[in-house]
Design a protein around this motif. Sequence first.
Motif, PDB file in Angstrom:
ATOM      1  N   SER A  38      -9.322  -5.755   3.588  1.00  0.00           N
ATOM      2  CA  SER A  38      -8.496  -4.999   2.649  1.00  0.00           C
ATOM      3  C   SER A  38      -7.123  -5.666   2.522  1.00  0.00           C
ATOM      4  CB  SER A  38      -8.375  -3.571   3.177  1.00  0.00           C
ATOM      5  OG  SER A  38      -8.074  -2.693   2.147  1.00  0.00           O
ATOM      6  N   PRO A  39      -7.086  -6.811   1.802  1.00  0.00           N
ATOM      7  CA  PRO A  39      -5.846  -7.586   1.814  1.00  0.00           C
ATOM      8  C   PRO A  39      -4.707  -6.933   1.032  1.00  0.00           C
ATOM      9  CG  PRO A  39      -7.553  -8.727   0.525  1.00  0.00           C
ATOM     10  CD  PRO A  39      -8.158  -7.464   1.041  1.00  0.00           C
ATOM     11  N   VAL A  40      -3.498  -7.195   1.489  1.00  0.00           N
ATOM     12  CA  VAL A  40      -2.282  -6.861   0.741  1.00  0.00           C
ATOM     13  C   VAL A  40      -1.722  -8.187   0.231  1.00  0.00           C
ATOM     14  CG1 VAL A  40       0.068  -5.948   0.940  1.00  0.00           C
ATOM     15  CG2 VAL A  40      -1.811  -4.837   2.181  1.00  0.00           C
ATOM     16  N   ILE A  41      -1.430  -8.259  -1.050  1.00  0.00           N
ATOM     17  CA  ILE A  41      -0.943  -9.502  -1.660  1.00  0.00           C
ATOM     18  C   ILE A  41       0.373  -9.210  -2.375  1.00  0.00           C
ATOM     19  CG2 ILE A  41      -1.499 -11.348  -3.325  1.00  0.00           C
ATOM     20  CD1 ILE A  41      -3.857 -11.383  -1.659  1.00  0.00           C
ATOM     21  N   ALA A  42       1.367 -10.047  -2.140  1.00  0.00           N
ATOM     22  CA  ALA A  42       2.668  -9.852  -2.793  1.00  0.00           C
ATOM     23  C   ALA A  42       2.927 -11.000  -3.746  1.00  0.00           C
ATOM     24  CB  ALA A  42       3.776  -9.777  -1.747  1.00  0.00           C
ATOM     25  N   SER A  43       3.278 -10.677  -4.971  1.00  0.00           N
ATOM     26  CA  SER A  43       3.394 -11.679  -6.035  1.00  0.00           C
ATOM     27  C   SER A  43       4.812 -11.691  -6.611  1.00  0.00           C
ATOM     28  CB  SER A  43       2.353 -11.308  -7.101  1.00  0.00           C
ATOM     29  OG  SER A  43       2.664 -11.839  -8.345  1.00  0.00           O
ATOM     30  N   LEU A  44       5.473 -12.830  -6.450  1.00  0.00           N
ATOM     31  CA  LEU A  44       6.839 -13.001  -6.956  1.00  0.00           C
ATOM     32  C   LEU A  44       6.792 -13.917  -8.178  1.00  0.00           C
ATOM     33  CD1 LEU A  44       9.943 -12.635  -6.493  1.00  0.00           C
ATOM     34  CD2 LEU A  44       9.836 -14.677  -5.081  1.00  0.00           C
ATOM     35  N   SER A  45       7.402 -13.480  -9.269  1.00  0.00           N
ATOM     36  CA  SER A  45       7.364 -14.246 -10.519  1.00  0.00           C
ATOM     37  C   SER A  45       8.730 -14.839 -10.835  1.00  0.00           C
ATOM     38  CB  SER A  45       6.930 -13.340 -11.679  1.00  0.00           C
ATOM     39  OG  SER A  45       5.606 -12.908 -11.481  1.00  0.00           O
ATOM     40  N   LEU A  46       8.711 -16.079 -11.327  1.00  0.00           N
ATOM     41  CA  LEU A  46       9.942 -16.792 -11.687  1.00  0.00           C
ATOM     42  C   LEU A  46       9.719 -17.511 -13.015  1.00  0.00           C
ATOM     43  CD1 LEU A  46      10.432 -18.570  -8.233  1.00  0.00           C
ATOM     44  CD2 LEU A  46      11.682 -16.536  -9.002  1.00  0.00           C
ATOM     45  N   GLY A  47      10.727 -17.495 -13.869  1.00  0.00           N
ATOM     46  CA  GLY A  47      10.606 -18.246 -15.129  1.00  0.00           C
ATOM     47  C   GLY A  47      10.094 -17.359 -16.250  1.00  0.00           C
ATOM     48  N   ALA A  48       9.257 -17.950 -17.107  1.00  0.00           N
ATOM     49  CA  ALA A  48       8.826 -17.252 -18.323  1.00  0.00           C
ATOM     50  C   ALA A  48       8.118 -15.941 -18.016  1.00  0.00           C
ATOM     51  CB  ALA A  48       7.897 -18.158 -19.123  1.00  0.00           C
ATOM     52  N   VAL A  87       3.591  -5.859  -5.403  1.00  0.00           N
ATOM     53  CA  VAL A  87       2.717  -5.845  -4.231  1.00  0.00           C
ATOM     54  C   VAL A  87       1.428  -5.112  -4.593  1.00  0.00           C
ATOM     55  CG1 VAL A  87       2.437  -5.092  -1.839  1.00  0.00           C
ATOM     56  CG2 VAL A  87       4.653  -5.971  -2.614  1.00  0.00           C
ATOM     57  N   MET A  88       0.315  -5.816  -4.461  1.00  0.00           N
ATOM     58  CA  MET A  88      -0.998  -5.196  -4.651  1.00  0.00           C
ATOM     59  C   MET A  88      -1.426  -4.699  -3.279  1.00  0.00           C
ATOM     60  SD  MET A  88      -2.920  -7.806  -7.306  1.00  0.00           S
ATOM     61  CE  MET A  88      -2.212  -9.405  -6.932  1.00  0.00           C
ATOM     62  N   GLY A  89      -1.460  -3.384  -3.124  1.00  0.00           N
ATOM     63  CA  GLY A  89      -1.733  -2.787  -1.824  1.00  0.00           C
ATOM     64  C   GLY A  89      -3.218  -2.744  -1.502  1.00  0.00           C
ATOM     65  N   LYS A  90      -3.526  -2.154  -0.373  1.00  0.00           N
ATOM     66  CA  LYS A  90      -4.923  -2.031   0.061  1.00  0.00           C
ATOM     67  C   LYS A  90      -5.725  -1.298  -1.016  1.00  0.00           C
ATOM     68  CE  LYS A  90      -3.811  -1.736   4.996  1.00  0.00           C
ATOM     69  NZ  LYS A  90      -3.972  -3.158   5.306  1.00  0.00           N
ATOM     70  N   GLY A  91      -6.929  -1.740  -1.240  1.00  0.00           N
ATOM     71  CA  GLY A  91      -7.786  -1.086  -2.232  1.00  0.00           C
ATOM     72  C   GLY A  91      -7.766  -1.778  -3.592  1.00  0.00           C
ATOM     73  N   VAL A  92      -6.724  -2.550  -3.865  1.00  0.00           N
ATOM     74  CA  VAL A  92      -6.640  -3.171  -5.196  1.00  0.00           C
ATOM     75  C   VAL A  92      -7.664  -4.301  -5.332  1.00  0.00           C
ATOM     76  CG1 VAL A  92      -5.161  -4.388  -6.839  1.00  0.00           C
ATOM     77  CG2 VAL A  92      -4.216  -2.502  -5.491  1.00  0.00           C
ATOM     78  N   GLN A  93      -7.699  -5.214  -4.347  1.00  0.00           N
ATOM     79  CA  GLN A  93      -8.634  -6.351  -4.475  1.00  0.00           C
ATOM     80  C   GLN A  93     -10.091  -5.892  -4.448  1.00  0.00           C
ATOM     81  OE1 GLN A  93      -7.157  -9.097  -5.406  1.00  0.00           O
ATOM     82  NE2 GLN A  93      -5.182  -8.139  -4.924  1.00  0.00           N
ATOM     83  N   GLU A  94     -10.360  -4.785  -3.750  1.00  0.00           N
ATOM     84  CA  GLU A  94     -11.735  -4.296  -3.635  1.00  0.00           C
ATOM     85  C   GLU A  94     -12.212  -3.626  -4.920  1.00  0.00           C
ATOM     86  OE1 GLU A  94      -9.131  -3.936  -1.510  1.00  0.00           O
ATOM     87  OE2 GLU A  94      -9.810  -2.872   0.269  1.00  0.00           O
ATOM     88  N   ASN A  95     -11.288  -3.103  -5.726  1.00  0.00           N
ATOM     89  CA  ASN A  95     -11.678  -2.283  -6.875  1.00  0.00           C
ATOM     90  C   ASN A  95     -11.247  -2.816  -8.229  1.00  0.00           C
ATOM     91  OD1 ASN A  95     -12.916   0.188  -5.531  1.00  0.00           O
ATOM     92  ND2 ASN A  95     -10.974  -0.029  -4.427  1.00  0.00           N
ATOM     93  N   TRP A  96     -10.383  -3.827  -8.233  1.00  0.00           N
ATOM     94  CA  TRP A  96      -9.823  -4.323  -9.488  1.00  0.00           C
ATOM     95  C   TRP A  96      -9.858  -5.849  -9.527  1.00  0.00           C
ATOM     96  CZ3 TRP A  96      -7.886  -0.638 -12.985  1.00  0.00           C
ATOM     97  CH2 TRP A  96      -7.826   0.672 -12.482  1.00  0.00           C
ATOM     98  N   HIS A  97     -10.081  -6.378 -10.723  1.00  0.00           N
ATOM     99  CA  HIS A  97      -9.838  -7.797 -10.974  1.00  0.00           C
ATOM    100  C   HIS A  97      -8.462  -7.924 -11.633  1.00  0.00           C
ATOM    101  CE1 HIS A  97     -14.422  -8.750 -11.053  1.00  0.00           C
ATOM    102  NE2 HIS A  97     -13.905  -8.985  -9.864  1.00  0.00           N
ATOM    103  N   HIS A  98      -7.877  -9.119 -11.538  1.00  0.00           N
ATOM    104  CA  HIS A  98      -6.629  -9.346 -12.255  1.00  0.00           C
ATOM    105  C   HIS A  98      -6.654 -10.713 -12.918  1.00  0.00           C
ATOM    106  CE1 HIS A  98      -5.839 -10.596  -8.029  1.00  0.00           C
ATOM    107  NE2 HIS A  98      -5.169 -11.595  -8.580  1.00  0.00           N
ATOM    108  N   GLN A  99      -5.817 -10.891 -13.921  1.00  0.00           N
ATOM    109  CA  GLN A  99      -5.765 -12.171 -14.637  1.00  0.00           C
ATOM    110  C   GLN A  99      -4.369 -12.409 -15.196  1.00  0.00           C
ATOM    111  OE1 GLN A  99      -6.085 -11.243 -19.224  1.00  0.00           O
ATOM    112  NE2 GLN A  99      -7.764 -12.534 -18.534  1.00  0.00           N
ATOM    113  N   LEU A 100      -4.102 -13.661 -15.504  1.00  0.00           N
ATOM    114  CA  LEU A 100      -2.916 -14.041 -16.251  1.00  0.00           C
ATOM    115  C   LEU A 100      -3.441 -14.822 -17.456  1.00  0.00           C
ATOM    116  CD1 LEU A 100       0.296 -13.941 -15.439  1.00  0.00           C
ATOM    117  CD2 LEU A 100      -0.016 -16.366 -15.828  1.00  0.00           C
TER     118      LEU A 100
END
Length: 201
Positions: A126-136, A163-176
């Motif tokens: 159940s990973p927690v992932i933190a995403s920092l964005s810079l630029g455009a 921050v994508m908390g526990k449960g997000v990777q198991e139940n959701w896909h994401h894209q850019l």
Amino acid sequence: MSLPEIIELTPGQLSYWPEWLAEHQANRLFDLLLDKVKWRQDVITIFGKTHSIPRLQAWFGDPGTQYQYSGMVLEPSPWPDILKPLRDRVSSEAGEPFNSVLVNLYRTGSDSNGWHADNEPELGKSPVIASLSLGAVRRFRLRNISDKTRTMTLDLPSGSLLVMGKGVQENWHHQLAKTSRDVGPRINLTFRRIIKQPPGA
Ligand SMILES: O=C(O)CCC(=O)C(=O)O
Ligand SMILES: [Fe+2]
């Protein structure tokens, strides 16, 4: 540190700081990373065919934080001095001791990241992932895995932390997604915690 916006995905939760870094800090970090990171053009193998991924990337982490996805094996480069304090701040904000970071460079609007979940075995159950964005500013979307009509869209500004908390990777896909808008480069750092080495490593 300030309080995040909490976005309930049910199941799963996002914590979002739209202005986590001040504009001048985000700009400085962006310029340093763009200039100093040894950007790699990696290839993935799907059904025996190799394709260049539509972005450049780099992988930093503690010794032993090897990362494999889509047939790529990323060996960690040691933490550069500019990323160490950032890793510590992001870790304490997210409440997760991150030991690695995948850094993506989207050079133009044609660079992208397709639908996926960050669910590799070395990230644990159940990973927690933190995403920092810079630029455009680029559009980040989430889509429920079992009900694809359920989506969530965020236009991530420079300096924002998600921050994508526990449960997000198991139940959701994401894209850019790609964009035809004339956008400049964007750098995204996704902090992760490798907790287990893949078999045979
Ligand atoms: O660029 C982004 O905002 C997302 C990056 C991502 O999903 C990833 O590196 O796994
Ligand atoms: Fe991801």
